[in-house]
Design an enzyme around this catalytic site. Structure first.
Site, PDB file in Angstrom:
ATOM      1  N   GLU A  46       0.835  -1.133  -0.017  1.00 17.34           N
ATOM      2  CA  GLU A  46       0.150   0.077   0.019  1.00 17.34           C
ATOM      3  C   GLU A  46       0.865   1.130  -0.067  1.00 17.34           C
ATOM      4  O   GLU A  46       1.690   1.376   1.005  1.00 17.34           O
ATOM      5  CB  GLU A  46      -1.032   0.045   1.135  1.00 17.34           C
ATOM      6  CG  GLU A  46      -1.966   1.267   1.214  1.00 17.34           C
ATOM      7  CD  GLU A  46      -3.074   1.372   2.238  1.00 17.34           C
ATOM      8  OE1 GLU A  46      -3.459   0.311   2.932  1.00 17.34           O
ATOM      9  OE2 GLU A  46      -3.569   2.437   2.276  1.00 17.34           O
ATOM     10  N   GLU A  94       4.699   5.245   3.750  1.00 11.27           N
ATOM     11  CA  GLU A  94       3.972   6.763   3.954  1.00 11.27           C
ATOM     12  C   GLU A  94       5.193   7.508   4.711  1.00 11.27           C
ATOM     13  O   GLU A  94       5.550   7.149   5.887  1.00 11.27           O
ATOM     14  CB  GLU A  94       2.974   6.433   5.043  1.00 11.27           C
ATOM     15  CG  GLU A  94       2.444   7.681   5.666  1.00 11.27           C
ATOM     16  CD  GLU A  94       1.822   8.667   4.435  1.00 11.27           C
ATOM     17  OE1 GLU A  94       1.102   8.194   3.510  1.00 11.27           O
ATOM     18  OE2 GLU A  94       2.548   9.844   4.212  1.00 11.27           O
ATOM     19  N   ASP A 129      -2.025  12.160  -3.225  1.00 10.76           N
ATOM     20  CA  ASP A 129      -2.093  13.563  -3.322  1.00 10.76           C
ATOM     21  C   ASP A 129      -2.434  13.918  -4.905  1.00 10.76           C
ATOM     22  O   ASP A 129      -1.539  13.456  -5.634  1.00 10.76           O
ATOM     23  CB  ASP A 129      -0.714  14.285  -3.014  1.00 10.76           C
ATOM     24  CG  ASP A 129      -0.412  13.849  -1.447  1.00 10.76           C
ATOM     25  OD1 ASP A 129      -1.204  14.343  -0.579  1.00 10.76           O
ATOM     26  OD2 ASP A 129       0.665  13.287  -1.156  1.00 10.76           O
ATOM     27  N   ARG A 182      -9.582   7.287   5.647  1.00  3.45           N
ATOM     28  CA  ARG A 182      -9.648   8.739   6.682  1.00  3.45           C
ATOM     29  C   ARG A 182      -9.658   9.976   5.367  1.00  3.45           C
ATOM     30  O   ARG A 182     -10.680  10.700   5.356  1.00  3.45           O
ATOM     31  CB  ARG A 182      -8.563   8.949   7.259  1.00  3.45           C
ATOM     32  CG  ARG A 182      -8.933   9.793   8.455  1.00  3.45           C
ATOM     33  CD  ARG A 182      -7.794  10.309   9.279  1.00  3.45           C
ATOM     34  NE  ARG A 182      -7.043   9.490  10.129  1.00  3.45           N
ATOM     35  CZ  ARG A 182      -6.045   9.533  10.930  1.00  3.45           C
ATOM     36  NH1 ARG A 182      -5.386  10.797  11.038  1.00  3.45           N
ATOM     37  NH2 ARG A 182      -5.570   8.778  11.789  1.00  3.45           N
ATOM     38  N   TYR A 183      -8.949   9.660   4.547  1.00  6.05           N
ATOM     39  CA  TYR A 183      -8.897  10.738   3.673  1.00  6.05           C
ATOM     40  C   TYR A 183     -10.244  10.858   2.595  1.00  6.05           C
ATOM     41  O   TYR A 183     -11.099  11.873   2.418  1.00  6.05           O
ATOM     42  CB  TYR A 183      -7.818  10.770   2.574  1.00  6.05           C
ATOM     43  CG  TYR A 183      -7.814  11.991   1.528  1.00  6.05           C
ATOM     44  CD1 TYR A 183      -7.021  13.236   1.754  1.00  6.05           C
ATOM     45  CD2 TYR A 183      -8.357  11.526   0.301  1.00  6.05           C
ATOM     46  CE1 TYR A 183      -7.130  14.213   0.754  1.00  6.05           C
ATOM     47  CE2 TYR A 183      -8.225  12.660  -0.737  1.00  6.05           C
ATOM     48  CZ  TYR A 183      -7.619  13.906  -0.535  1.00  6.05           C
ATOM     49  OH  TYR A 183      -7.672  14.671  -1.398  1.00  6.05           O
TER      50      TYR A 183
HETATM   51  C1  LIG Z   1      -4.275  12.264   0.430  1.00  2.00           C
HETATM   52  S1  LIG Z   1      -3.537  11.334   1.327  1.00  2.00           S
HETATM   53  C2  LIG Z   1      -4.319   9.726   1.322  1.00  2.00           C
HETATM   54  C3  LIG Z   1      -3.791   8.829   2.407  1.00  2.00           C
HETATM   55  C4  LIG Z   1      -4.717   7.713   2.571  1.00  2.00           C
HETATM   56  N1  LIG Z   1      -4.287   6.675   1.458  1.00  2.00           N
HETATM   57  C5  LIG Z   1      -6.215   7.785   2.670  1.00  2.00           C
HETATM   58  O1  LIG Z   1      -6.832   7.412   1.801  1.00  2.00           O
HETATM   59  O2  LIG Z   1      -6.481   8.203   3.771  1.00  2.00           O
HETATM   60  C6  LIG Z   1      -1.881  10.701   0.438  1.00  2.00           C
HETATM   61  C7  LIG Z   1      -0.790  10.108   0.979  1.00  2.00           C
HETATM   62  O3  LIG Z   1       0.178   9.564   0.195  1.00  2.00           O
HETATM   63  C8  LIG Z   1       1.381   9.902   0.749  1.00  2.00           C
HETATM   64  N2  LIG Z   1       2.399   9.728  -0.395  1.00  2.00           N
HETATM   65  C9  LIG Z   1       2.710  10.714  -1.355  1.00  2.00           C
HETATM   66  N3  LIG Z   1       3.600  10.400  -1.855  1.00  2.00           N
HETATM   67  C10 LIG Z   1       4.167   9.314  -1.505  1.00  2.00           C
HETATM   68  C11 LIG Z   1       5.291   8.227  -1.979  1.00  2.00           C
HETATM   69  N4  LIG Z   1       6.053   8.629  -2.896  1.00  2.00           N
HETATM   70  N5  LIG Z   1       5.448   7.422  -1.250  1.00  2.00           N
HETATM   71  C12 LIG Z   1       4.685   7.053  -0.174  1.00  2.00           C
HETATM   72  N6  LIG Z   1       3.506   7.659   0.228  1.00  2.00           N
HETATM   73  C13 LIG Z   1       3.362   8.867  -0.404  1.00  2.00           C
HETATM   74  C14 LIG Z   1       1.335  11.130   1.244  1.00  2.00           C
HETATM   75  O4  LIG Z   1       2.336  11.420   2.581  1.00  2.00           O
HETATM   76  C15 LIG Z   1       0.089  11.101   2.069  1.00  2.00           C
HETATM   77  O5  LIG Z   1      -0.200  10.831   3.298  1.00  2.00           O
END
Ligand SMILES: C[S@@+](CC[C@H](N)C(=O)[O-])C[C@H]1O[C@@H](n2cnc3c(N)ncnc32)[C@H](O)[C@@H]1O
Length: 233
Positions: free
Chosen positions: A65, A90, A139, A214-215
């Site tokens: 994930e 993460e 993101d 959560r997002y």
């Molecule tokens: C908008 S949040 C969504 C988090 C979670 N998947 C949710 O739906 O609640 C996107 C997450 O992806 C992480 N992220 C972004 N680029 C990443 C990368 N290259 N490797 C791992 N995580 C990453 C960010 O730090 C962020 O916590």
């Protein structure tokens, strides 16, 4: 989460994530970085190739994930599939703290965490080593000048496909229409991946094994969640 990209370090790929820390971490969660993280930490991908089966001998499947946020989805899937190894990546430290709490509370022994960029992990994984890849609400970087920061780029899509076993599945979910189109275009152009949709319900309706994140609950995007599911052929 997408407004202030941190500076890029020398030799690093363009950052696909925003902040890596927000509020102070509660003492009980902070303690887990010393007591629990060492035993669930993924080997450093910079140190060389990672053999997932060496991490959990006898694992029936290996899942990855990417960007697990607070780790609710990762922990729920790990609890449902205790014989599968769940690798979660993460860079957001508060998210890692939250995931550690879920691992402890769930008594989960099948989770390994990488508290940094997933792209280095994917690069370190062998060909055909993963059964499932989950990218849930990455993101969006929805301003045109930020699109280049999106996680899904052709070279990364190809690396993801390389790590999937034949028949392995990749799930990409977003609530931004433009990112869904962007990702679909790039995954469809990736050799070895086929899109498993026949009709609109296939991308509009959550798959049965989806766990709300959560997002997702924040409903920040411009559409209901769109679920894109691909298979490796
Ligand atoms: C908008 S949040 C969504 C988090 C979670 N998947 C949710 O739906 O609640 C996107 C997450 O992806 C992480 N992220 C972004 N680029 C990443 C990368 N290259 N490797 C791992 N995580 C990453 C960010 O730090 C962020 O916590």
């Amino acid at each position: 989460m997408t407004s202030a990209p941190p500076p890029r370090g020398p030799g690093e790929p363009l950052r696909s994530f925003g902040r890596i820390k927000s509020r102070a971490i509660k003492p009980r969660q902070a303690a887990l970085f010393d007591t629990l993280l060492p035993s669930v930490r993924l080997p450093d991908p910079a140190a060389g190739p990672i053999d997932p089966l060496a991490l959990m001998p006898g694992a029936t499947e290996v899942w990855l994930e990417i960007g697990f946020g607070g780790g609710e989805h990762l922990a729920a899937q790990a609890a449902h599939h205790r014989r599968a190894l769940m690798i979660g990546c993460e860079p957001f430290i508060n998210g890692v703290a939250s995931a550690l709490r879920h691992i402890e509370e769930g008594g989960l022994t099948n989770v390994r965490l990488h508290a940094d960029d997933a792209r280095a992990v994917v690069e370190a994984l062998p060909d055909a080593s993963l059964d499932r890849i989950m990218i849930l609400f990455p993101d969006p970087w929805h301003k045109a000048r930020h699109n280049k920061r999106r996680l899904i780029q052709p070279a990364f899509a190809a690396d993801l496909a390389r790590t999937l076993k034949p028949g392995g599945r990749l799930r990409f979910v977003t609530d931004w229409k433009d990112y869904a189109g962007w990702a679909l275009e790039r995954f469809l152009a990736t050799p070895g991946l086929v899109w498993l949709a026949d009709e609109a319900a296939d991308w509009r309706v959550a798959p049965l094994d989806h766990v709300v994140t959560r997002y997702e609950e924040k409903r920040l995007g411009d559409t209901d969640p769109l679920f894109l599911e691909f298979a490796k052929v």
